[in-house]
Scaffold this motif. Structure first.
Motif, PDB file in Angstrom:
ATOM      1  N   GLY A 199      34.528  25.384  41.356  1.00  0.00           N
ATOM      2  CA  GLY A 199      34.830  24.873  40.024  1.00  0.00           C
ATOM      3  C   GLY A 199      35.165  25.986  39.050  1.00  0.00           C
ATOM      4  N   ALA A 200      34.505  27.149  39.185  1.00  0.00           N
ATOM      5  CA  ALA A 200      34.791  28.280  38.308  1.00  0.00           C
ATOM      6  C   ALA A 200      36.233  28.740  38.471  1.00  0.00           C
ATOM      7  N   PHE A 201      36.702  28.816  39.712  1.00  0.00           N
ATOM      8  CA  PHE A 201      38.083  29.243  39.933  1.00  0.00           C
ATOM      9  C   PHE A 201      39.080  28.177  39.491  1.00  0.00           C
ATOM     10  N   VAL A 202      38.719  26.914  39.627  1.00  0.00           N
ATOM     11  CA  VAL A 202      39.603  25.842  39.156  1.00  0.00           C
ATOM     12  C   VAL A 202      39.722  25.889  37.642  1.00  0.00           C
ATOM     13  N   ILE A 203      38.602  26.028  36.945  1.00  0.00           N
ATOM     14  CA  ILE A 203      38.622  26.113  35.482  1.00  0.00           C
ATOM     15  C   ILE A 203      39.410  27.337  35.031  1.00  0.00           C
ATOM     16  N   ALA A 204      39.205  28.456  35.706  1.00  0.00           N
ATOM     17  CA  ALA A 204      39.927  29.675  35.346  1.00  0.00           C
ATOM     18  C   ALA A 204      41.429  29.502  35.532  1.00  0.00           C
ATOM     19  N   ALA A 205      41.824  28.777  36.578  1.00  0.00           N
ATOM     20  CA  ALA A 205      43.243  28.546  36.810  1.00  0.00           C
ATOM     21  C   ALA A 205      43.866  27.668  35.737  1.00  0.00           C
ATOM     22  N   VAL A 206      43.052  26.803  35.128  1.00  0.00           N
ATOM     23  CA  VAL A 206      43.570  25.880  34.118  1.00  0.00           C
ATOM     24  C   VAL A 206      43.690  26.545  32.754  1.00  0.00           C
ATOM     25  N   VAL A 207      42.680  27.334  32.357  1.00  0.00           N
ATOM     26  CA  VAL A 207      42.617  27.825  30.981  1.00  0.00           C
ATOM     27  C   VAL A 207      43.209  29.217  30.803  1.00  0.00           C
ATOM     28  N   THR A 208      43.512  29.924  31.887  1.00  0.00           N
ATOM     29  CA  THR A 208      44.061  31.273  31.755  1.00  0.00           C
ATOM     30  C   THR A 208      45.542  31.270  32.130  1.00  0.00           C
ATOM     31  N   PRO A 209      46.259  32.349  31.797  1.00  0.00           N
ATOM     32  CA  PRO A 209      47.665  32.464  32.203  1.00  0.00           C
ATOM     33  C   PRO A 209      47.802  32.434  33.721  1.00  0.00           C
ATOM     34  N   PRO A 210      48.996  32.114  34.217  1.00  0.00           N
ATOM     35  CA  PRO A 210      49.183  31.993  35.668  1.00  0.00           C
ATOM     36  C   PRO A 210      49.275  33.328  36.384  1.00  0.00           C
ATOM     37  N   ASP A 211      48.234  34.141  36.256  1.00  0.00           N
ATOM     38  CA  ASP A 211      48.165  35.385  37.011  1.00  0.00           C
ATOM     39  C   ASP A 211      46.763  35.516  37.596  1.00  0.00           C
ATOM     40  N   MET A 212      46.676  36.141  38.750  1.00  0.00           N
ATOM     41  CA  MET A 212      45.425  36.216  39.477  1.00  0.00           C
ATOM     42  C   MET A 212      44.394  37.086  38.771  1.00  0.00           C
TER      43      MET A 212
END
Length: 255
Positions: A199-212
């Protein structure tokens, strides 16, 4: 509602109005004091982006009044953060009379801790995340492109990132509250660790720019702070059990 109940309700509304007014006045006073340096405050906020831009490149303003309103918005944000202790004190003073003694002992550290954690989240974002993200984007951009970010879009991006990291750093407080009030048992949260990581990585993918980089730098602290919350919740639960035991021994038996 009885007349006494109406009087009590109106008294609470009046006190709430006074507390809100004092908080707003504190923010406005700090804002007025900082306004002469609004341009320098925005320059400080833009420093991570300016370091990542090519030499001689500046940010742009596409609106007519944007060069005025954007620094004013930034200064207002800084004024709110600077006046946050006063704002939180007014909130605390309003709710404190209705709390039990053991709730006051827990509430004040939680309020102070949540404030410090939110500010730490903003600081982590400003000093570490921005530098890495902007450097990555600058290196990834094609050489035929000259980056010239708009200051209003930059402010929107910064505010979104500050909010995301500030809330992320509140995870220990959320875990403590969930366990303290019996909403979720600590053992259940430990069992849910794999889902929390995903869930942490999913949330991070949603709220941050599209970079790793930014996604990784948001998801990993969220996971680590969850683990910290579990550790702190253990001691809070032990203290609560001790308080309950003391309270039960203090009850005088009926003859």
């Amino acid at each position: 509602m009885s007349e006494a109940g109406q009087d009590t309700f109106m008294a609470h509304l009046v006190e709430l109005r006074d507390r809100l007014l004092r908080a707003v006045v504190a923010v406005v006073v700090v804002f007025v004091c900082l306004m002469p340096w609004a341009g320098q405050i925005y320059d400080l906020l833009a420093l991570p982006m300016m370091h990542a831009l090519p030499d001689g490149t500046r940010m742009i303003a596409t609106g007519v009044v944007t060069p005025f309103f954007v620094p004013v918005k930034v200064t207002l944000m800084v004024a709110f953060v600077a006046a946050l202790p006063v704002v939180l004190y007014q909130a605390w003073a309003f709710v404190a009379p209705g709390l039990y003694a053991h709730e006051k002992r827990l509430a004040l550290p939680l309020v102070a801790g949540s404030t410090v954690l939110f500010l730490l989240g903003m600081a982590f974002c400003y000093f570490f995340v921005f530098n890495m993200v902007f450097k990555f984007i600058g290196e990834f951009a094609p050489k035929s492109i000259t980056p010239a970010p708009d200051i209003e879009q930059y402010l929107s991006f910064v505010m979104t990132m500050f909010l995301a990291f500030g809330i992320t750093f509140e995870v220990p407080v959320i875990v403590i509250l969930l366990t303290k009030f019996g909403i979720v048992e600590r053992s259940k949260l430990k069992e849910a660790r794999p889902y929390v990581v995903v869930g942490a990585f999913v949330i991070a993918a949603v709220v941050t720019p599209p970079d790793m980089i930014s996604q990784f730098m948001l998801a990993v602290p969220m996971w680590m702070l969850f683990e910290l919350g579990l550790i702190l919740a253990k001691y809070v639960s032990q203290d609560s059990a001790a308080d309950d035991e003391v309270s039960s021994t203090d009850v005088t038996p009926t003859p």
